[in-house]
Scaffold this active site. Sequence first.
Site, short mmCIF file in Angstrom:
data_model
loop_
_atom_site.label_atom_id
_atom_site.label_comp_id
_atom_site.label_asym_id
_atom_site.label_seq_id
_atom_site.Cartn_x
_atom_site.Cartn_y
_atom_site.Cartn_z
N VAL A 12 2.65 14.08 -3.46
CA VAL A 12 1.96 15.03 -2.57
C VAL A 12 0.45 15.06 -2.85
O VAL A 12 -0.23 16.04 -2.59
CB VAL A 12 2.56 16.46 -2.67
N GLY A 13 -0.08 13.98 -3.41
CA GLY A 13 -1.52 13.93 -3.70
C GLY A 13 -1.85 12.69 -4.50
O GLY A 13 -0.98 11.87 -4.79
N HIS B 147 -4.05 -2.00 -6.36
CA HIS B 147 -3.45 -0.76 -6.83
C HIS B 147 -4.56 0.19 -7.27
O HIS B 147 -5.49 -0.22 -7.94
CB HIS B 147 -2.54 -0.99 -8.06
N ASP C 137 0.82 -1.22 0.00
CA ASP C 137 0.00 0.00 0.00
C ASP C 137 0.86 1.27 0.00
O ASP C 137 0.43 2.31 0.49
CB ASP C 137 -0.95 0.04 1.22
N GLY D 82 -10.74 -3.54 2.19
CA GLY D 82 -11.44 -2.45 2.87
C GLY D 82 -11.08 -2.34 4.34
O GLY D 82 -11.62 -1.51 5.07
N LYS E 32 3.02 10.11 -0.42
CA LYS E 32 2.14 10.65 0.64
C LYS E 32 2.84 11.59 1.62
O LYS E 32 2.51 11.62 2.80
CB LYS E 32 1.46 9.51 1.39
N ASP F 94 2.42 14.65 1.74
CA ASP F 94 1.41 15.65 2.13
C ASP F 94 0.62 15.26 3.37
O ASP F 94 0.07 16.12 4.05
CB ASP F 94 0.44 15.91 0.96
N THR G 129 -6.33 -12.31 2.57
CA THR G 129 -7.43 -11.67 1.84
C THR G 129 -8.49 -12.70 1.43
O THR G 129 -9.49 -12.34 0.82
CB THR G 129 -6.89 -10.99 0.56
#
Length: 457
Positions: free
Chosen positions: A446-447, A69, A41, A334, A363, A365, A163
């Site tokens: 950053v997003g 993904h 992840d 989930g 990540k 941000d 999973t």
Amino acid sequence: MSAENGSPGLPNGGVCCATDSGRCSLVGNKVTVVLGAQWGDEGKGKVVDLLAQDADIVCRCQGGNNAGHTVVVDSVEYDFHLLPSGIINQNAIAFIGNGVVIHLPGLFEEAEKNLKKGQGLVGWEKRLCISDRAHIVFDFHQAADGIQEQQRQEQAGKNLGTTKKGIGPVYSSKAARSGLRMCDLVSDFSEFSQRFKLLAKQYKSMYPSLEIDIDGELKKLQDYADRVKPMVKDGVYYLYEALHGPPKNILVEGANAALLDIDFGTYPFVTSSNCTVGGVCTGLGIPPQSVGDVYGVVKAYTTRVGIGAFPTEQNNDTGEMLQTRGHEYGVTTGRKRRCGWLDLVLLRYAHMINGFTALALAKLDILDVLSEIKVGVSYKIDGKKIPHFPANQEVLNRVEVEYETLPGWNTDTCNVRTFEELPENAKKYVRYIELELGIPIKWIGVGKSRESMIQLF
């Protein structure tokens, strides 16, 4: 004939270079590899998506539809589990290697779901190529996975947190040499049916509560065989020709991550395949000298789904903030992801195994709101520093983490598009990680969108 003009007998006029031993070695294209450096992840899909725009072939080499993904293109969010996420490049071939395990209903369902979302998957069947040596996941593998988890819970009071996609059972069938492959499915179906019945019988004897509709499954599999047959190729020859033919960009998209590797991960809380760089060679049928750049994807903090040791985990407001701001829920299950600080001990270990040529730091941000940021720099046991990442889970559960505290930046970085625009303390955080690991950082995320990846070189 001179080396410059190509050598006779080599495919597509490949160049033969003499080595020190006097032997001839082929020089051709190399694959670029993207791997997860933590517990999955990390944001591999976004890095792959960036590189896939210029790729001719995008490969998956291990795992199954247990991976997840997410890729955002033109404001459309696509979710991939089994398909290489590079399939949204209309000019690329998506290749599923022999190390991947394939649940055919899951494959077609995934494609159809993504088709409804946007234009990215139009014509996907013509762009997908599957190795004839890839093993098949049957519905009873998935059912057995669920039963095994239930048994672990009842017997040991805890499960592995799989999973339930049948990944462990199908790799078990593969190792036991009783599995069935794509080449079996698209060849003599009566022979395939006999072997399928035998395997189903074995599973029924191991798990008496297992319900298997043999005739119903075989009917569905025959339909899938007709649909999938045009996609199935000899993967070894296909990639050999791609590597030794005209110039091509070949990208390998790793699933899962270093610390989930069956050999090097936090065993037994791992997946059932090699998701480190060695799995690229065995999962595609290519030699080590065909591997070029190996990019490790690292989240600016650490997350983990399910149970297992997690030294830098924060069961507090910080962990909750990272979980909320980072929308840390598994794409496949989930489930909430556990969150903690960046762990450099873990990353050094991942680098030892994979030899990363550069990193993508994702990540960043999410840390924008923190006034100070901690980074795990070493482990202690009983007050003594340990020089390595422990194999034993009981030991790893007992380690005390030594932290370095860095200043935060308290500034929104979501719209930053160059390294120079980042707040000073964000730049220091990036440079600190580079220095400590000795690996250059090539991208900073950053997003969510493709545009939010800052490229440094």
